[in-house]
Design a protein around this motif. Structure first.
Motif, mmCIF file in Angstrom:
data_model
loop_
_atom_site.group_PDB
_atom_site.id
_atom_site.type_symbol
_atom_site.label_atom_id
_atom_site.label_comp_id
_atom_site.label_asym_id
_atom_site.label_seq_id
_atom_site.Cartn_x
_atom_site.Cartn_y
_atom_site.Cartn_z
ATOM 1 N N ASN A 174 0.862 -1.188 0.000
ATOM 2 C CA ASN A 174 0.000 0.000 0.000
ATOM 3 C C ASN A 174 0.894 1.232 0.000
ATOM 4 O O ASN A 174 1.847 1.294 0.796
ATOM 5 N N LEU A 175 0.583 2.180 -0.854
ATOM 6 C CA LEU A 175 1.273 3.473 -0.851
ATOM 7 C C LEU A 175 0.188 4.541 -0.741
ATOM 8 O O LEU A 175 -0.685 4.636 -1.599
ATOM 9 N N ILE A 176 0.222 5.313 0.335
ATOM 10 C CA ILE A 176 -0.807 6.311 0.603
ATOM 11 C C ILE A 176 -0.154 7.680 0.712
ATOM 12 O O ILE A 176 0.825 7.859 1.450
ATOM 13 N N VAL A 177 -0.695 8.636 -0.028
ATOM 14 C CA VAL A 177 -0.249 10.024 0.056
ATOM 15 C C VAL A 177 -1.380 10.833 0.680
ATOM 16 O O VAL A 177 -2.515 10.837 0.170
ATOM 17 N N TYR A 178 -1.084 11.510 1.782
ATOM 18 C CA TYR A 178 -2.104 12.293 2.482
ATOM 19 C C TYR A 178 -2.120 13.726 1.957
ATOM 20 O O TYR A 178 -1.075 14.293 1.598
ATOM 21 N N LEU A 179 -3.327 14.309 1.947
ATOM 22 C CA LEU A 179 -3.512 15.644 1.371
ATOM 23 C C LEU A 179 -4.285 16.542 2.324
ATOM 24 O O LEU A 179 -5.242 17.221 1.949
#
Length: 351
Positions: free
Chosen positions: A141-146
Motif C-alpha cells: 500500500n502506498l498512501i499520500v495524504y492531502l
C-alpha cells in the motif's frame, strides 16, 4: 519521475533501510514525497465527496467516499496514473521495498481517492490478499495524504497494529499530514486502521483526504501465502476507561451503542455468509447430476424468487450463490471466461 521530490529519489538506499526496520511490520513514512507544487495540484483537483462511491456494503450512504478511476479527475491525477505505471517508478519502489516484479493495478480496485468525514473510522484490518480479477498477490500500500491541517487528537491518524486481538498490541501512529507518504507491506499480519474522526466544532468543514495506491506481484514467497480472502476486520475493544468503578457519561453510552451496533452488523454479515454457503451446499446435493441447462434454469428461477420476495433486484452475493452450480458445470475454458467477466463486474463500484 518529475512529480516526486528529487530528495526522495536520491536517497532510495536510505529509504530501503528504514523500510526494512519498520515496526510493527515493514513500513516507511516519507515527508515531502511529491514536489510541493504538484501536491497542491492534487489537492486542488481532489473530487467532491458526492462524486465518489459513498455507499457501504449494505448500500447505505456513509462517511467515506472513494473514486477509483483517478485518471479522469484532472491533469495532476492523470500524471500520477502515468507515473505509477512507469518502469522507472516501479523499479524505484522495488528497490525501496526489496519486492521485485511489482505490478500496477489499472483498475485501482479499492484504491484511488479516499475521503473520510467527521464520525468515520476504520477498524483494524488486513487487506484482501488477491486481486479479484487476475489473482495477483497484493504486496504494497502506498498512501499520500492531502490534509494541510491535522492533529492526532482529532482521530483519523493511521494506526499500524502488531496484533489487534492481543493484550499487548503495539500501535504505531502516523499523522495524515499534507504531502506525507506511507508505504507498507500487505501480509496476513499487516493490521492497520484509524480511530474515529472527531473534529472540533470549528473544523467540521474539514475531512481526511488521501490517495491510496496498491501494488501487486504475480508470485509471492511461500512462507507469506495464505488462503484467498477479502478484507478481514477486528472489532475494536472497549476503551481503557471502561473499568470497574467508571461512571458512564452520555458520550460513553453513545460510544457503547455504536460499538455494539457495529459488532451486530459484523455478526450479521458473517451469518449471511454462512447461510449462503449452506444454501450452495444444499443446492448441490438437491441437483445431483443435473446438466448445465437445467442448472441455468434453476439459477434463474432462484433469482426470480429472490426478486419477488425482496421486491428488488438480487444483490451480487445472491446472484453468485444462485449461478455457481451452473458455472461449475461448464467446460473449464468457458467457466474461466465467465469468472473473468464476474470479477470485472464486482471490481466496478456499486452504485
Amino acid at each position: 519521475m518529475r512529480a516526486l521530490s528529487p530528495a526522495v529519489i536520491d536517497v532510495s538506499a536510505d529509504l530501503a533501510a528504514q523500510f526494512s526496520r519498520g515496526e510493527p511490520f515493514r513500513h516507511l513514512v516519507i515527508d515531502d514525497f511529491l514536489q510541493p507544487a504538484f501536491a497542491r495540484r492534487l489537492l486542488d483537483e481532489f473530487p467532491q465527496f458526492e462524486r465518489g462511491n459513498a455507499r457501504n456494503e449494505h448500500g447505505e450512504l456513509g462517511g467515506k467516499s472513494v473514486v477509483e478511476q483517478i485518471r479522469a479527475l484532472g491533469p495532476a491525477f492523470a500524471d500520477v496514473d502515468t507515473l505509477i505505471q512507469s518502469s522507472d517508478f516501479l523499479d524505484w519502489l522495488s528497490r525501496v521495498t526489496a519486492i521485485p516484479g511489482l505490478l500496477y493495478d489499472r483498475h485501482y480496485f479499492g484504491g484511488g481517492t479516499h475521503e473520510n468525514r467527521h464520525g468515520q473510522e476504520l477498524d483494524p484490518h488486513v487487506d484482501f490478499n488477491r486481486h479479484p480479477e487476475n489473482g495477483w498477490h497484493r504486496r504494497l500500500n502506498l498512501i499520500v495524504y492531502l490534509n494541510p491541517e491535522w492533529h492526532d487528537d482529532w482521530g483519523g491518524s493511521l494506526e499500524l497494529h502488531s496484533g489487534p486481538r492481543a493484550d499487548d498490541n503495539r500501535i504505531k501512529l502516523v499523522t495524515p499530514l499534507f504531502n506525507r507518504c506511507v508505504i507498507f507491506e500487505t501480509t496476513e499480519t499487516s493490521w492497520h486502521g484509524f480511530s474515529r474522526i472527531d473534529l472540533p466544532d470549528d473544523r467540521r468543514m474539514l475531512s481526511r483526504r488521501s490517495l491510496a495506491l496498491y501494488f501487486y506481484t504475480r508470485e509471492r514467497p511461500a512462507e507469506e501465502l495464505g488462503p484467498n480472502h477479502s478484507t478481514i476486520y477486528v472489532d475494536r475493544p472497549l476503551p481503557a476507561r471502561f473499568a470497574p468503578g467508571h461512571v458512564l457519561s452520555d458520550s460513553d453510552v453513545d460510544e457503547l451503542r455504536v460499538l455494539l451496533k457495529r459488532r451486530d452488523m459484523h455478526n450479521e454479515r458473517l451469518y449471511e455468509e454462512v447461510m449462503r454457503l449452506q444454501a450452495t451446499i444444499d443446492q448441490a446435493r438437491a441437483l445431483g447430476d443435473a446438466g448445465p441447462v437445467q442448472l441455468f434454469i434453476h439459477g434463474v428461477c432462484v433469482l426470480l424468487q429472490t426478486a419477488r420476495r425482496q421486491r428488488r433486484m438480487p444483490d451480487r452475493p445472491a446472484i453468485k450463490q444462485a449461478m455457481t452450480p451452473f458455472v461449475n458445470a461448464l467446460p473449464v475454458r468457458l467457466r474461466s471466461l465467465l469468472r473473468t467477466i464476474w470479477r470485472r463486474w464486482i471490481a466496478a463500484p456499486a452504485r
